[in-house]
Design a protein around this motif. Sequence first.
Motif, PDB file in Angstrom:
ATOM      1  N   PRO A 143      16.741  -7.369  -7.938  1.00  0.00           N
ATOM      2  CA  PRO A 143      15.853  -6.362  -7.354  1.00  0.00           C
ATOM      3  C   PRO A 143      15.037  -5.664  -8.427  1.00  0.00           C
ATOM      4  N   VAL A 144      13.837  -5.268  -8.065  1.00  0.00           N
ATOM      5  CA  VAL A 144      12.951  -4.635  -9.027  1.00  0.00           C
ATOM      6  C   VAL A 144      12.571  -3.252  -8.554  1.00  0.00           C
ATOM      7  N   THR A 145      12.083  -2.452  -9.461  1.00  0.00           N
ATOM      8  CA  THR A 145      11.518  -1.167  -9.119  1.00  0.00           C
ATOM      9  C   THR A 145      10.024  -1.241  -9.368  1.00  0.00           C
ATOM     10  N   VAL A 146       9.286  -0.403  -8.692  1.00  0.00           N
ATOM     11  CA  VAL A 146       7.831  -0.430  -8.812  1.00  0.00           C
ATOM     12  C   VAL A 146       7.411   0.293 -10.072  1.00  0.00           C
ATOM     13  N   SER A 147       6.467  -0.301 -10.801  1.00  0.00           N
ATOM     14  CA  SER A 147       5.936   0.336 -12.000  1.00  0.00           C
ATOM     15  C   SER A 147       4.431   0.204 -11.997  1.00  0.00           C
ATOM     16  N   SER A 148       3.772   0.913 -12.882  1.00  0.00           N
ATOM     17  CA  SER A 148       2.325   0.838 -12.972  1.00  0.00           C
ATOM     18  C   SER A 148       1.893  -0.553 -13.374  1.00  0.00           C
ATOM     19  N   SER A 149       0.690  -0.951 -13.002  1.00  0.00           N
ATOM     20  CA  SER A 149       0.213  -2.292 -13.314  1.00  0.00           C
ATOM     21  C   SER A 149       0.056  -2.472 -14.811  1.00  0.00           C
ATOM     22  N   ASN A 150       0.235  -3.708 -15.259  1.00  0.00           N
ATOM     23  CA  ASN A 150       0.092  -3.977 -16.684  1.00  0.00           C
ATOM     24  C   ASN A 150      -1.386  -4.165 -17.027  1.00  0.00           C
ATOM     25  N   HIS A 151      -1.649  -4.462 -18.284  1.00  0.00           N
ATOM     26  CA  HIS A 151      -3.036  -4.578 -18.737  1.00  0.00           C
ATOM     27  C   HIS A 151      -3.392  -6.015 -19.105  1.00  0.00           C
ATOM     28  N   LEU A 152      -2.714  -6.959 -18.454  1.00  0.00           N
ATOM     29  CA  LEU A 152      -3.048  -8.355 -18.690  1.00  0.00           C
ATOM     30  C   LEU A 152      -4.432  -8.641 -18.133  1.00  0.00           C
ATOM     31  N   GLN A 153      -5.080  -9.633 -18.677  1.00  0.00           N
ATOM     32  CA  GLN A 153      -6.380 -10.036 -18.170  1.00  0.00           C
ATOM     33  C   GLN A 153      -6.228 -10.499 -16.734  1.00  0.00           C
ATOM     34  N   SER A 154      -7.262 -10.265 -15.921  1.00  0.00           N
ATOM     35  CA  SER A 154      -7.164 -10.562 -14.500  1.00  0.00           C
ATOM     36  C   SER A 154      -6.949 -12.037 -14.207  1.00  0.00           C
ATOM     37  N   LYS A 183      -2.985 -12.557 -14.818  1.00  0.00           N
ATOM     38  CA  LYS A 183      -2.057 -11.635 -14.173  1.00  0.00           C
ATOM     39  C   LYS A 183      -1.453 -12.276 -12.924  1.00  0.00           C
ATOM     40  N   ASP A 184      -0.166 -12.034 -12.690  1.00  0.00           N
ATOM     41  CA  ASP A 184       0.492 -12.510 -11.484  1.00  0.00           C
ATOM     42  C   ASP A 184       0.448 -11.380 -10.455  1.00  0.00           C
ATOM     43  N   TYR A 185      -0.386 -11.536  -9.437  1.00  0.00           N
ATOM     44  CA  TYR A 185      -0.596 -10.487  -8.451  1.00  0.00           C
ATOM     45  C   TYR A 185       0.511 -10.400  -7.409  1.00  0.00           C
ATOM     46  N   SER A 186       1.442 -11.326  -7.423  1.00  0.00           N
ATOM     47  CA  SER A 186       2.499 -11.296  -6.415  1.00  0.00           C
ATOM     48  C   SER A 186       3.714 -10.492  -6.871  1.00  0.00           C
ATOM     49  N   LEU A 187       3.615  -9.851  -8.015  1.00  0.00           N
ATOM     50  CA  LEU A 187       4.682  -8.971  -8.487  1.00  0.00           C
ATOM     51  C   LEU A 187       4.444  -7.559  -7.965  1.00  0.00           C
ATOM     52  N   PRO A 188       5.495  -6.821  -7.642  1.00  0.00           N
ATOM     53  CA  PRO A 188       5.326  -5.456  -7.128  1.00  0.00           C
ATOM     54  C   PRO A 188       4.533  -4.567  -8.077  1.00  0.00           C
ATOM     55  N   ASN A 189       3.720  -3.711  -7.514  1.00  0.00           N
ATOM     56  CA  ASN A 189       2.996  -2.718  -8.306  1.00  0.00           C
ATOM     57  C   ASN A 189       3.176  -1.345  -7.658  1.00  0.00           C
ATOM     58  N   MET A 192       7.792  -2.750   1.571  1.00  0.00           N
ATOM     59  CA  MET A 192       7.281  -3.963   0.937  1.00  0.00           C
ATOM     60  C   MET A 192       8.204  -4.401  -0.205  1.00  0.00           C
ATOM     61  N   VAL A 193       8.594  -3.455  -1.035  1.00  0.00           N
ATOM     62  CA  VAL A 193       9.468  -3.774  -2.167  1.00  0.00           C
ATOM     63  C   VAL A 193      10.840  -4.236  -1.676  1.00  0.00           C
ATOM     64  N   GLY A 194      11.345  -3.596  -0.617  1.00  0.00           N
ATOM     65  CA  GLY A 194      12.648  -3.984  -0.083  1.00  0.00           C
ATOM     66  C   GLY A 194      12.655  -5.414   0.434  1.00  0.00           C
ATOM     67  N   LEU A 195      11.612  -5.801   1.170  1.00  0.00           N
ATOM     68  CA  LEU A 195      11.516  -7.174   1.668  1.00  0.00           C
ATOM     69  C   LEU A 195      11.342  -8.159   0.517  1.00  0.00           C
ATOM     70  N   TYR A 196      10.554  -7.762  -0.478  1.00  0.00           N
ATOM     71  CA  TYR A 196      10.377  -8.604  -1.665  1.00  0.00           C
ATOM     72  C   TYR A 196      11.724  -8.881  -2.317  1.00  0.00           C
TER      73      TYR A 196
END
Length: 208
Positions: A5-16, A19-25, A32-36
């Motif tokens: 399980p993950v916790t939500v954090s601010s988005s990283n600064h990887l180039q667009s 970047k993997d957009y399917s990770l929680p932000n 949404m995070v719970g279902l993920y």
Amino acid sequence: MPSQPVTVSSSNHLQSDIKDYSLPNASWSPVMVGLYNEFMEKTVDGSWTRLPGCWRSVQFLKEKDLARIAKAVPVQMIEDARLFLRIAEMERLGFEYVIFHNDSEKKCVCLFQPGPLLEGLPGIVHGGALGTMIDTTLFMTAYNSANAVFTGTMTITFKSPVILGSVVRLEAKVTGAEGRKVFLFCEAQSSDRTTLFAEASAIFFQMK
């Protein structure tokens, strides 16, 4: 690929483009995070796979399919293109989603949280935006389960409106095949699966 399980954090600064957009932000709701996290637990035994959330279609298409597409589409156009679902640069505003694939069952589940840019009637998700996510879920199912690429026909029946910011659970499954045709069915439901928002049937075609 994380399996815990993950916790939500601010988005990283990887180039667009990497970047993997399917990770929680930070914009993802607790639902949404719970279902993920529930689906990430299912990836541990290998029965389910989280599909990367890409900025460009060339990042998830197979090389042989790209080669065939390049015969009909100018290379520069392919290199400059970006997925329609990534139209919003900022998180929360547009299509927030993640897709999980089950190869043995030939199906995908998409968790979708629509942002305010997808509004139709006040506070309601535009039908075209929901239709786009249905088409995307069907495509990822067809492509990863049966190597089908092109949408032939798709019929959507809308049942109930979707509130902006809520979480939609889409499940698509291959129901049959005939020659190059792949038949699929998809349902879009509320996160607790008590409300049916839409259902769709589709035919996709494999490349020649």
